[in-house]
Design a protein around this motif. Structure first.
Motif, short mmCIF file in Angstrom:
data_model
loop_
_atom_site.label_atom_id
_atom_site.label_comp_id
_atom_site.label_asym_id
_atom_site.label_seq_id
_atom_site.Cartn_x
_atom_site.Cartn_y
_atom_site.Cartn_z
N TYR A 1 8.84 3.32 3.16
CA TYR A 1 7.62 2.95 3.81
C TYR A 1 7.82 2.18 5.06
O TYR A 1 6.62 1.87 5.48
N VAL A 2 8.75 2.08 5.61
CA VAL A 2 8.93 1.25 7.10
C VAL A 2 8.67 2.58 8.24
O VAL A 2 9.36 3.52 8.36
N ASP A 3 7.44 2.16 8.98
CA ASP A 3 7.02 3.12 10.03
C ASP A 3 7.86 2.89 11.01
O ASP A 3 7.41 1.93 12.14
N VAL A 4 9.13 3.40 11.39
CA VAL A 4 9.83 2.94 12.54
C VAL A 4 9.51 3.70 13.51
O VAL A 4 9.49 3.25 14.67
N LYS A 5 8.75 5.09 13.57
CA LYS A 5 8.25 5.71 14.67
C LYS A 5 6.98 4.98 15.14
O LYS A 5 6.79 4.94 16.33
N GLY A 6 6.21 4.31 14.46
CA GLY A 6 4.78 3.65 14.73
C GLY A 6 5.03 2.23 15.07
O GLY A 6 4.08 1.64 15.75
N ALA B 1 12.61 -8.23 8.06
CA ALA B 1 12.39 -7.95 6.52
C ALA B 1 12.49 -6.29 6.60
O ALA B 1 13.01 -5.97 5.68
N GLN B 2 11.72 -5.68 7.69
CA GLN B 2 11.76 -4.20 7.53
C GLN B 2 13.23 -3.71 8.05
O GLN B 2 13.57 -2.68 7.54
N ARG C 1 4.62 -2.81 5.75
CA ARG C 1 4.27 -2.65 7.07
C ARG C 1 3.91 -3.78 7.72
O ARG C 1 3.96 -4.13 9.04
N LYS C 2 3.32 -4.75 6.91
CA LYS C 2 2.91 -6.11 7.47
C LYS C 2 3.75 -7.11 7.48
O LYS C 2 3.63 -8.17 8.00
#
Length: 289
Positions: free
Chosen positions: A108-113, A82-83, A76-77
């Motif tokens: 673990y890619v937070d697409v919504k956030g 890359a995500q 997420r960082k």
């Protein structure tokens, strides 16, 4: 005999008396032990009702999955690009539709956030977004060998294999199967060396005579490309190559002559030059007239 019986009777009576004595002793001993137990047994303590009603508190368990949590944090960082690649790889390999929550669970890619990730993913040319789910978008929408053959037949001039590689996971195997079945031809481009798929139309079966094949193969072409280009020009065709020009460039090392740099003319001081350092006359003794 009479004396013997009398002595035997006396013995039996003594045995009975001893037995009764032992029985009474054992009974008295047991009674004393029971009385001691009753006197020494402590009275039960009164337990509060609140203690009985409360259930035992379960022990707190702390997660030991530190490595997984660290991996999630690193994902997420990471940069947005890359995500995006991580999500596209997931969509490409699975060929399934995912919601933002399912993508988060899978990679673990937070697409919504993450607003930047969401907007880039929704606009990506390799991603199809219907407002709820994300899926992989290939250049040509074919899903099996039958649809693949139908697509290739719509390109009589040939279609690049590179444009078909991401159609579905087994597309390369199907191309080889179609080639083995003589339904298509896979030929390499002379310039780029990339493979081109050409349809082999079954409606136009052509049988070439063996004598014609032998005649075609017996024709010797000039070995020098200059001669080939001249023959093409004689027949009104423009050669795709220019061998003469290429050879001249090769001889010259393909290096253009650099323009000569003009030498800067030195400015000399004369009597007409406006002097600003008049207070230093020794600097201007040798002036050009």
């Amino acid at each position: 005999m009479g004396s013997l019986r009398e002595s035997l009777n006396r013995f039996n009576k003594q045995q009975e008396k001893c037995q009764s004595t032992l029985t009474s002793i054992a009974a008295s001993a047991a009674g004393s032990k029971a009385s001691n137990r009753t006197t020494t047994t402590p009275a039960p303590r009164a337990v509060p009702a609140s203690t009985l009603s409360k259930s035992p508190v379960p022990a707190v368990k702390f997660s030991n999955d530190t490595e997984r949590l660290q991996h999630i944090n690193n994902v997420r960082k990471s940069p947005v690009g890359a995500q995006i690649k991580k999500v596209i790889d997931l969509l490409f390999e699975s060929r399934q539709s995912f919601t933002a929550e399912q993508i988060n669970e899978a990679c673990y890619v937070d697409v919504k956030g993450n607003k930047a990730v969401f907007e880039s993913l929704a606009k990506n040319p390799k991603v199809n977004y219907d407002g709820k789910r994300f899926s992989y978008k290939s250049k040509h929408n074919v899903r099996d060998q039958k649809e693949l053959l139908k697509l290739i037949r719509t390109f009589p001039e040939g279609i690049a294999v590179a444009d078909l590689k991401d159609a579905y996971p087994t597309v390369m195997d199907d191309l080889q199967a179609l080639k083995a079945g003589r339904q298509i031809w896979l030929l390499s481009n002379f310039d780029s060396q990339e493979e081109i798929a050409y349809p082999n139309d079954p409606r136009v079966p052509i049988k070439v005579d063996d004598e014609l094949k032998q005649l075609f193969r017996s024709i010797e072409l000039p070995r020098d490309m200059l001669d080939i280009e001249r023959d093409l020009q004689k027949n009104g065709m423009k050669p795709a190559t220019n061998t003469a020009k290429r050879r001249v460039m090769a001889q010259n090392g393909n290096i253009l002559n650099k323009p000569k740099q003009k030498k800067k003319k030195k400015t000399e001081i004369s009597k007409r030059t406006k002097l600003t350092n008049a207070h230093l006359p020794e600097l201007f003794r040798n002036l050009n007239g």
